[in-house]
Design a protein around this motif. Structure first.
Motif, PDB file in Angstrom:
ATOM      1  N   ALA A   2      49.011 -44.456 159.881  1.00 45.18           N
ATOM      2  CA  ALA A   2      49.677 -45.452 160.715  1.00 45.18           C
ATOM      3  C   ALA A   2      48.777 -46.649 160.928  1.00 45.18           C
ATOM      4  O   ALA A   2      49.240 -47.740 161.232  1.00 45.18           O
ATOM      5  CB  ALA A   2      50.062 -44.844 162.061  1.00 45.18           C
ATOM      6  N   MET A  77      60.524 -49.055 162.786  1.00 46.35           N
ATOM      7  CA  MET A  77      59.440 -49.262 163.741  1.00 46.35           C
ATOM      8  C   MET A  77      59.652 -50.542 164.532  1.00 46.35           C
ATOM      9  O   MET A  77      59.351 -50.607 165.718  1.00 46.35           O
ATOM     10  CB  MET A  77      58.107 -49.321 163.012  1.00 46.35           C
ATOM     11  N   PHE A  80      61.545 -50.477 167.714  1.00 48.64           N
ATOM     12  CA  PHE A  80      60.853 -49.956 168.889  1.00 48.64           C
ATOM     13  C   PHE A  80      60.230 -51.057 169.717  1.00 48.64           C
ATOM     14  O   PHE A  80      60.265 -51.032 170.927  1.00 48.64           O
ATOM     15  CB  PHE A  80      59.741 -49.000 168.457  1.00 48.64           C
TER      16      PHE A  80
ATOM     17  N   ALA B   2      52.624 -50.585 166.247  1.00 49.48           N
ATOM     18  CA  ALA B   2      52.183 -49.520 165.345  1.00 49.48           C
ATOM     19  C   ALA B   2      50.769 -49.088 165.706  1.00 49.48           C
ATOM     20  O   ALA B   2      50.355 -47.974 165.391  1.00 49.48           O
ATOM     21  CB  ALA B   2      52.215 -49.985 163.895  1.00 49.48           C
ATOM     22  N   LEU B   5      50.088 -45.656 167.300  1.00 51.58           N
ATOM     23  CA  LEU B   5      49.983 -44.433 166.515  1.00 51.58           C
ATOM     24  C   LEU B   5      48.786 -44.457 165.573  1.00 51.58           C
ATOM     25  O   LEU B   5      48.530 -43.486 164.876  1.00 51.58           O
ATOM     26  CB  LEU B   5      51.268 -44.239 165.701  1.00 51.58           C
ATOM     27  N   LEU B  51      56.863 -44.669 173.885  1.00 58.42           N
ATOM     28  CA  LEU B  51      56.894 -43.501 173.018  1.00 58.42           C
ATOM     29  C   LEU B  51      56.995 -42.213 173.823  1.00 58.42           C
ATOM     30  O   LEU B  51      57.545 -41.220 173.355  1.00 58.42           O
ATOM     31  CB  LEU B  51      55.628 -43.450 172.144  1.00 58.42           C
ATOM     32  N   HIS B  69      64.482 -39.811 168.736  1.00 55.33           N
ATOM     33  CA  HIS B  69      64.174 -40.895 167.798  1.00 55.33           C
ATOM     34  C   HIS B  69      62.683 -41.006 167.583  1.00 55.33           C
ATOM     35  O   HIS B  69      62.221 -41.317 166.494  1.00 55.33           O
ATOM     36  CB  HIS B  69      64.759 -42.212 168.312  1.00 55.33           C
ATOM     37  N   VAL B  70      61.912 -40.729 168.634  1.00 52.26           N
ATOM     38  CA  VAL B  70      60.451 -40.774 168.484  1.00 52.26           C
ATOM     39  C   VAL B  70      59.998 -39.652 167.556  1.00 52.26           C
ATOM     40  O   VAL B  70      59.181 -39.863 166.645  1.00 52.26           O
ATOM     41  CB  VAL B  70      59.760 -40.645 169.848  1.00 52.26           C
ATOM     42  N   LEU B  73      60.772 -40.542 164.031  1.00 50.62           N
ATOM     43  CA  LEU B  73      59.858 -41.562 163.514  1.00 50.62           C
ATOM     44  C   LEU B  73      58.532 -40.922 163.131  1.00 50.62           C
ATOM     45  O   LEU B  73      57.969 -41.208 162.068  1.00 50.62           O
ATOM     46  CB  LEU B  73      59.640 -42.638 164.579  1.00 50.62           C
ATOM     47  N   MET B  77      56.929 -40.773 159.380  1.00 53.83           N
ATOM     48  CA  MET B  77      55.642 -41.353 159.021  1.00 53.83           C
ATOM     49  C   MET B  77      54.733 -40.310 158.399  1.00 53.83           C
ATOM     50  O   MET B  77      53.980 -40.596 157.468  1.00 53.83           O
ATOM     51  CB  MET B  77      54.977 -41.949 160.257  1.00 53.83           C
ATOM     52  N   PHE B  80      54.747 -39.778 154.740  1.00 55.17           N
ATOM     53  CA  PHE B  80      54.053 -40.740 153.909  1.00 55.17           C
ATOM     54  C   PHE B  80      52.634 -40.320 153.597  1.00 55.17           C
ATOM     55  O   PHE B  80      52.150 -40.513 152.491  1.00 55.17           O
ATOM     56  CB  PHE B  80      53.983 -42.087 154.615  1.00 55.17           C
ATOM     57  N   ALA B 155      70.055 -37.147 160.129  1.00 58.67           N
ATOM     58  CA  ALA B 155      69.131 -36.641 159.131  1.00 58.67           C
ATOM     59  C   ALA B 155      67.717 -36.885 159.623  1.00 58.67           C
ATOM     60  O   ALA B 155      67.440 -37.875 160.269  1.00 58.67           O
ATOM     61  CB  ALA B 155      69.349 -37.353 157.803  1.00 58.67           C
TER      62      ALA B 155
END
Lengths: 214, 214
Positions: A2, A77, A80, B2, B5, B51, B69-70, B73, B77, B80, B155
């Motif tokens: 991140a 993102m 948010f 961002a 995180l 968050l 939703h958090v 997310l 992430m 990745f 999903a």
DNA sequence: TGGACGGTTCGGCGCCGGCCGAAGTGTTCC
DNA sequence: GGAACACTTCGGCCGGCGCCGAACCGTCCA
């Protein structure tokens, strides 16, 4: 990981790349307002992190988002973040244009994107879950959509409207079609787009309800 | 944004909170291996960033993820990140248990979650897009699912399997049901879960194909 | 009414990382 | 071949931020 997106300069670069095009290193440096050497280091990290892909050609280094999944992550993102009102008349105008309609990597977003999605929903082309229905598939094929492409559509959370809109293969197809037919036009070189008068006619011709206000 | 995180300590804290429970400040400090004062500052920032939500009770400060939703997310992430192989036998065992089956905030993930999703797909309960079908709705209601809840399923990209699985109201309902009926059990206090022998029987009784290997 | 305990605030330390300019490499064009 | 150009590498500067310990504030319990 991140941490890649945590830096404001890198974020600005990724944000610029959301227009779906490949940018050169120099363009990004100008855009972000930092030295070329700084951008070079950032790009190397972003590529190694898998967020960007590069394509070297002669003395140029083109970079682009690694794929739609990256674009969707970015917009998710952004949804948010604290809704900071733009400062200044010019910034406000740009912001308003973006909110009205823009491209999100390869598909349409903003109020235009949301209007498209809800219109397609009314027509029964997509379900409430943004899945393409069977009649919807026929409808899309008539427009030239290749059914061989992945049938699965994707939802992409809209950054300004905070509502999902249509992404995926179908979203990309429709966006490209709108451009080809001259229904939408970019404002300058930004991601913001406007519906042309031909676009309004086409919108109605498709049977889509509620032509979005210009 | 961002940047919230980006810090490894904050990430570890959010990651721990993915079990869906509310943790106290002290527990998080122990878990993350930093001083209580450090955690306090991090929590303040995470709550201000939207968050996390906090719930003060007496001299305790409970924090939890601000919503599904958090959680989505975070897992998106994590999908990745570079797949770093765990170091050490113990870490490998924990990692394997997590990959086999775990909770993701309020629903099931890992191979168990993916097996559930594909099983539901075979039964026609959900479509390929993870939308709940009409027969699927009837099927769920028979199990006690409240149709008044949001019908829209969601999903959630699986962190280990890199495949979407079933989240949303239906995913949460099924996960809770599995716990209530004793079909799954937590391993220790972790997020990892195992299918019990009752669970295997129940799995078959529901008509789900392909009981996942224990 | 003490003492134990969870949490917070504050000052200060140290490191990490973003930034630049200068020098160097490879490419293109004249 | 030489000059302009896009990009990269390297050294060094500097600010920000994560971290801790100590002092402080409330709450809970004997």
């Amino acid at each position: 990981m991140a941490g890649l997106l945590a830096d404001s300069t890198r974020a600005a670069m990724c944000w610029a790349l959301l227009d779906g095009r490949a940018w050169t290193s120099r363009e990004l440096a100008l855009h972000a307002g930092v030295a070329a050497s700084t951008v070079s280091e950032h790009l190397t990290r972003l590529v190694e992190g898998g967020l960007l892909v590069e394509h070297r050609q002669g003395r140029h280094r083109y970079v682009a988002l690694a794929g739609p999944h990256v674009a969707e992550l970015l917009e998710a993102m952004a949804a948010f973040g604290p809704r900071v009102p733009p400062r200044g008349l010019r910034a406000a105008a740009v912001s308003e244009a973006m909110a009205r309609g823009r491209t999100c990597y390869d598909h349409l977003a903003g109020r235009l994107g949301v209007a498209l999605r809800s219109g397609l929903g009314d027509l029964g082309v997509v379900s409430a879950d943004l899945a393409i229905t069977e009649p919807g598939e026929v409808w899309l094929e008539k427009l030239g959509f290749d059914p061989g492409e992945r049938r699965r559509s994707r939802a992409c959370l809209d950054w300004t409207e905070r509502v999902p809109h249509l992404a995926g293969a179908a979203g990309a197809f429709l966006c490209a079609m709108f451009f080809e037919r001259g229904w939408i036009r970019r404002i300058g070189t930004s991601r913001a787009v406007v519906l042309t008068t031909e676009g309004e006619q086409g919108w109605r011709a498709l049977g889509l309800p509620g032509v979005p206000a210009a």
